[in-house]
Design a protein around this motif. Structure first.
Motif, PDB file in Angstrom:
ATOM      1  N   PHE A 123       0.747  -1.274  -0.099  1.00 39.77           N
ATOM      2  CA  PHE A 123       0.078   0.078   0.080  1.00 39.77           C
ATOM      3  C   PHE A 123       0.876   1.180   0.021  1.00 39.77           C
ATOM      4  O   PHE A 123       0.603   2.089  -0.800  1.00 39.77           O
ATOM      5  N   LEU A 124       1.897   1.344   0.786  1.00 36.96           N
ATOM      6  CA  LEU A 124       2.767   2.617   0.913  1.00 36.96           C
ATOM      7  C   LEU A 124       3.654   2.608  -0.517  1.00 36.96           C
ATOM      8  O   LEU A 124       3.800   3.702  -0.918  1.00 36.96           O
ATOM      9  N   ASN A 125       3.862   1.526  -1.088  1.00 33.26           N
ATOM     10  CA  ASN A 125       4.705   1.632  -2.274  1.00 33.26           C
ATOM     11  C   ASN A 125       4.111   2.264  -3.224  1.00 33.26           C
ATOM     12  O   ASN A 125       4.707   2.961  -4.168  1.00 33.26           O
ATOM     13  N   ASN A 126       2.739   2.148  -3.373  1.00 33.12           N
ATOM     14  CA  ASN A 126       1.903   2.916  -4.521  1.00 33.12           C
ATOM     15  C   ASN A 126       2.287   4.255  -4.247  1.00 33.12           C
ATOM     16  O   ASN A 126       2.285   4.999  -5.593  1.00 33.12           O
ATOM     17  N   ARG A 128      -3.355   3.908 -10.609  1.00 29.79           N
ATOM     18  CA  ARG A 128      -4.401   4.704 -10.983  1.00 29.79           C
ATOM     19  C   ARG A 128      -5.306   5.012  -9.732  1.00 29.79           C
ATOM     20  O   ARG A 128      -5.709   6.171  -9.285  1.00 29.79           O
ATOM     21  N   SER A 129      -5.834   3.945  -8.847  1.00 29.89           N
ATOM     22  CA  SER A 129      -6.514   4.146  -7.902  1.00 29.89           C
ATOM     23  C   SER A 129      -5.929   5.112  -6.620  1.00 29.89           C
ATOM     24  O   SER A 129      -6.370   5.864  -6.016  1.00 29.89           O
ATOM     25  N   THR A 130      -4.656   4.862  -6.416  1.00 28.45           N
ATOM     26  CA  THR A 130      -3.780   5.753  -5.429  1.00 28.45           C
ATOM     27  C   THR A 130      -3.890   7.195  -6.015  1.00 28.45           C
ATOM     28  O   THR A 130      -3.899   8.059  -5.456  1.00 28.45           O
ATOM     29  N   GLY A 131      -3.502   7.160  -7.306  1.00 21.89           N
ATOM     30  CA  GLY A 131      -3.390   8.727  -7.926  1.00 21.89           C
ATOM     31  C   GLY A 131      -4.780   9.490  -7.834  1.00 21.89           C
ATOM     32  O   GLY A 131      -4.781  10.579  -7.486  1.00 21.89           O
TER      33      GLY A 131
END
Length: 585
Positions: free
Chosen positions: A339-342, A488-491
């Motif tokens: 999760f953090l890597n995203n 995409r979701s993170t961005g």
């Protein structure tokens, strides 16, 4: 490559895809010289394609009630702030510009938090359930506001509703993108913005109508004693309200428009029980057969239709690619580390950081050019009666806002993003400069300069039209299409939270600016950002029209994903998909 050879290649690949079911498929007919993969089999591109599938259009229009709730709140809060019975109930909020800003901004700050924390929850329970859960939260917040007898309940209700609104603005566009076919995705985003403007429009006219319940004044027998506006005293709830409360205008004049937003929210929550799951989420949960049946229903085509099977496999390929890419890059990472890597990957190189910067800048300018929250106050300062005529003018403002959004739905895929953004910036800048100049020259005595006041009001509407076809809708379009699949979701969660953070700042400072910045300073302030937005678009934002999501690497000069591209090609071959089905090569 000719259309015949393209069709042949697609047909040959289809035989590998369907395996033992290949006898169920006929070779597709040639689709023209410009073969565009799966989108070519779905029908018309963009706005025209919306009307070819009545089912998905209906689902989309229903799901955009989430955007309607956002727009309704935007409009209703600006209108009730000038209703005298609201001032009688909450005099501190009515009279204190700083507290008024906090009243507006409480929802915005909560929405910022809601959009940030909603991502993991949305992946866990699914898009459809997430929408229904947030509707329950929204209903609770709206009920607290409607029945509020103290400012604590009023602020608490706005905070609770804000969490839901922020989450809905995150999940609804994602849900629409995941149920839509490739040929109409751009227009669907435009419909989301159109729904937002309809929410503003409906709230404006409802507030105008309910402001007449019992009359437009709290106590007509008591003369105003408040600060002067356009040379006339205004309502002061500390001194102009009888001991027993308002004798004319009823409390329902502001409670009704606040409470009515619970009706579309309830419709959205109950209606989502009948809406389909996101096929992408179903695939992520390993429910492949259910995903295939859902796609068949969404496309209104048989389950053995070639285009349905291909889209099903494309979703499978994308999900497999994202999962395997993360495993290759971070083989020993646990769930939290992944999760953090995203987030770290979004700043790992200039091209990826540029995507994030473009998304956040678009959202920044979308808010720092907007003046929607305080439209009644603005019209009141331009010489209109703050109790009645300014609310009517605000209703017309909402009509212009809605109608001017339609060109974006039609032109986004033909004209492009950059021309619309730059023309919108020029129109907003010019209009705000003119309004600011007129306020500086004649704002101290509008009754003696009625023509100047009408010209200023006209240019407020012209500003509204330019903003509504450019930065308002495209602020949602660009962030949804510029990020690579695995980010995409993170961005989008970051850009959505950026929207609400900037919205919070504007909602907090605007009333103080309108009160303290004399001689048109507020309009000059916002016009400066309109000018900056023009140069930012010209120098920094690439054109994304006509590009597939996989072609965004070229738009941003990002070659770091070439290995990932090759990896996707391997996956396509293993699944029997033609490479051009995803890459458009």
């Amino acid at each position: 490559m000719t259309s015949r050879s393209s069709a042949s290649r697609y047909s040959n690949a289809s035989k590998d895809v369907v395996g033992e079911h290949s006898e169920s498929y006929a070779d597709p007919a040639p689709v023209g010289e410009d073969w565009t993969g799966l989108a070519a089999l779905e029908g018309h591109i963009g706005f025209r394609g919306l009307f070819q599938n009545s089912y998905i259009l209906g689902v989309t229009c229903f799901a955009t009630l989430g955007g309607f709730l956002f727009g309704y709140d935007q409009g209703v809060v600006s209108n009730i702030l000038v209703i005298e019975s609201f001032g009688a109930a909450f005099p501190q909020i009515y009279m204190d510009a700083s507290l008024k800003g906090w009243y507006v901004s409480t929802l915005l700050l909560a929405a910022w938090l809601g959009s940030l924390i909603n991502g993991p929850l949305c992946d866990k329970i699914g898009r459809r359930r997430n929408i229904m859960c947030n509707v329950v939260v929204f209903l609770l917040g709206s009920a607290l506001q409607t029945g509020a007898t103290s400012s604590n309940y009023l602020f608490g209700g706005r905070a609770v509703a804000g969490l839901a609104v922020g989450a809905l603005t995150h999940v609804v566009p994602m849900y629409l993108a995941e149920i839509s076919s490739a040929n109409i995705r751009g227009s669907l985003v435009g419909l989301q913005q159109l729904s937002i403007t309809l929410g503003v429009l409906v709230s404006d006219w409802i507030a105008y109508g309910t402001s007449h319940i019992g009359g437009t004044r709290c106590a007509p027998q008591i003369p105003y004693s408040g600060p002067l506006l356009n040379g006339n005293p205004t309502f002061d709830p500390f001194n102009d309200v009888p001991s027993g409360g308002c004798t004319a205008q009823k409390q329902s004049s502001w409670r009704v428009p606040v409470g009515l937003q619970m009706f579309p929210a309830l419709c959205l929550g109950l209606g989502m029980l009948l809406m389909p799951y996101s096929p992408r989420w179903l695939m992520e949960q390993g429910r492949e057969e259910e995903a295939l049946r859902t796609l068949s229903k969404l496309r209104q085509k048989p389950i053995d239709e070639l285009s349905v099977r291909f889209e099903h496999l494309e979703i499978k390929a994308e999900i497999r690619h994202a999962r395997e890419t993360r495993e290759m890059l971070y083989p020993a990472s646990g769930p939290f580390r992944q999760f953090l890597n995203n987030y770290l990957m979004l700043v790992s190189s200039w091209p990826k950081f540029k995507r994030l910067a473009v998304g956040c800048l678009v959202m920044f300018y979308q808010q720092f050019i907007a003046l929607i929250y305080y439209a009644p106050t603005i019209f009141g300062q331009l010489g209109l009666n703050p109790n009645t005529t300014s609310l009517l003018a605000t209703g017309v403002y909402g009509v212009v806002n809605t109608v001017s959004t339609l060109p974006a739905v039609v032109l986004l895929d033909s004209v492009g993003r950059r021309p619309l953004l730059m023309s919108g910036s020029v129109g907003c800048f010019t209009s705000l400069i003119i309004v600011g100049g007129l306020v500086a020259a004649y704002g101290t005595d509008w009754p003696a300069h009625a023509l100047a006041g009408r010209v200023a009001i006209a240019f407020v509407y012209i500003y509204d039209a330019h903003f509504s076809y450019s930065w308002a809708p495209i602020g949602w379009v660009l962030p949804s299409e510029i990020f690579p699949l695995h980010l995409r979701s993170t961005g989008i969660s970051i850009t959505t939270s950026c929207t609400w953070l900037n919205n919070f700042v504007i909602g907090l400072v605007s009333p103080m600016m309108l009160t303290t910045l004399a001689h048109g300073g507020t309009y000059f302030f916002f016009s400066a950002f309109a000018l900056l937005s023009f140069f930012t678009t010209w120098l920094f934002i690439p054109e994304t029209r006509g590009r597939t999501l996989e072609e965004m690497d070229a738009a941003f000069g990002d070659n770091a994903t070439e290995k990932e591209r090759q990896h996707m090609q391997v996956i396509c071959r293993e699944l029997g998909l033609p490479e051009r089905a995803l890459f458009g090569v």
